[in-house]
Design an enzyme around this catalytic site. Structure first.
Site: not given
Ligand code: DGL
Length: 259
Positions: A8, A70, A185
Site C-alpha cells: 500500500s 504486504c 505489517c
Molecule cells: N504494509 C501493509 C501490511 O503489511 C499495509 C499497511 C496499510 O496500508 O494499512 O499490512
C-alpha cells in the site's frame, strides 16, 4: 531475472531491501499503492481489486515472480491471485512460528503480534494463529494508524507530532511488559529499532526469511552467472509513472529511524 513487489506504500521496501542483498543482479519493480492506502482500513473487496490491478501492471513488466510485500494484501488477496495467474507469488505473514524456534520461549502473555485491522480480522491470520499458537500465548494488538504514521514520518520526517502519535499507537502494549513483539505489517520493520526503544522489547520481523524464500524459488546456475548491475524501478499509484530511483535513496531516508 525480474522481481515485482507491491504494498500500500513504502512498507514493502523492508522486504525489497533484503531481497536486493541476496539477489544483487535482479531487476526489481516496486509499486507503492498510495492512492489506495492504508489497506488496513480498506474493505476486503477493495484490497482484492487492488491486488489484481497491481499484479497486471507487474506482469506487463514480465516479472518472474511477484512478492506481495504486504501482510494485509497477502491475508485477503494472495489465494485469489494464485488461482488467477500462472506467475509465482510470495506473500508475507506475521512470523508467529518464532515461538517454536526460540531458545527460551517467552513467558505466557509476554509476546504479542501487532497487525493492521484487516490483517488481524482475516480468516487467514486467525487460522495461522490457531495453528502456530494453540495455547494462545501470543497477544494480538490491531493498530489503526501505525502504518500511515510510518508513511508520514518517511515522507515528512519524524516530527514531534508524528512521534507522539506513534507512541500513542503503541501505548496499549506498555502495561503488558512484553519481551517480544512480532511485526505483522511490512511498514513496522522500518521503525523496529524505534519501537524497541519505546517499549524496551525485541522486535521480530520476517523480511530476511521472505528474501531467502524468493532466492530459493528463483535460484538457478544461469541466474548466478549473470552479473548485471542491479536495477530498481519505483512507481507510486499517485502518479503512475515508473521512476528509476527508489525513495530509499532520498536523503530523507537517512534521517528516518530504521534498523
Ligand atoms: N504494509 C501493509 C501490511 O503489511 C499495509 C499497511 C496499510 O496500508 O494499512 O499490512
Amino acid at each position: 531475472m525480474k522481481i515485482g513487489f507491491f504494498d500500500s506504500g513504502i512498507g514493502g521496501l523492508s522486504i525489497l531491501d533484503e531481497v536486493s542483498k541476496v539477489l544483487p543482479s535482479a531487476e526489481l519493480f516496486y509499486i507503492s499503492d498510495d492512492a489506495y492506502a492504508p489497506y488496513g482500513n480498506q474493505s476486503p473487496k477493495v484490497i482484492q481489486q487492488r491486488c489484481h490491478q497491481l499484479t497486471k501492471i507487474l506482469i506487463a513488466k514480465k516479472v518472474n515472480l511477484i512478492v506481495v510485500a504486504c501482510n494485509t494484501a497477502t491475508a485477503w488477496g494472495i489465494k485469489e491471485l494464485r488461482q488467477s495467474y500462472p506467475t509465482s507469488f510470495v506473500g508475507v505473514e506475521p512470523y508467529l512460528n518464532i515461538v517454536h524456534h526460540m531458545k527460551t520461549p517467552p513467558a505466557h502473555g509476554k509476546i504479542a503480534v501487532i497487525t493492521t485491522h484487516q490483517t488481524g480480522n482475516s480468516q487467514k491470520f486467525l487460522d495461522l494463529k490457531k495453528k502456530a499458537d494453540p495455547d494462545n500465548l501470543i497477544f494480538l494488538h490491531k493498530s489503526k494508524n501505525l502504518a500511515q504514521l510510518v508513511e508520514l514520518a518517511f515522507y515528512k520526517g519524524m516530527t514531534e507530532q508524528i512521534n507522539a502519535e506513534i507512541k500513542a499507537e503503541l501505548e496499549p502494549l506498555k502495561p503488558l511488559n512484553l519481551s517480544h513483539l512480532i511485526l505483522g505489517c511490512t511498514h513496522y520493520p522500518l521503525i523496529s529499532s524505534y519501537i524497541e526503544q519505546i517499549l524496551d522489547i525485541e522486535c521480530i520481523s520476517p523480511c530476511s526469511f521472505i528474501a531467502q524464500r524468493v532466492k530459493n524459488l528463483l535460484f538457478t546456475e544461469q541466474n548466478t552467472n549473470n552479473h548485471k548491475e542491479q536495477a530498481i524501478h519505483f512507481m507510486s499509484t499517485k502518479n503512475n509513472t515508473w521512476d528509476k530511483s527508489l525513495p530509499s535513496s532520498d536523503p530523507r531516508w537517512a534521517k528516518f529511524p530504521q534498523k
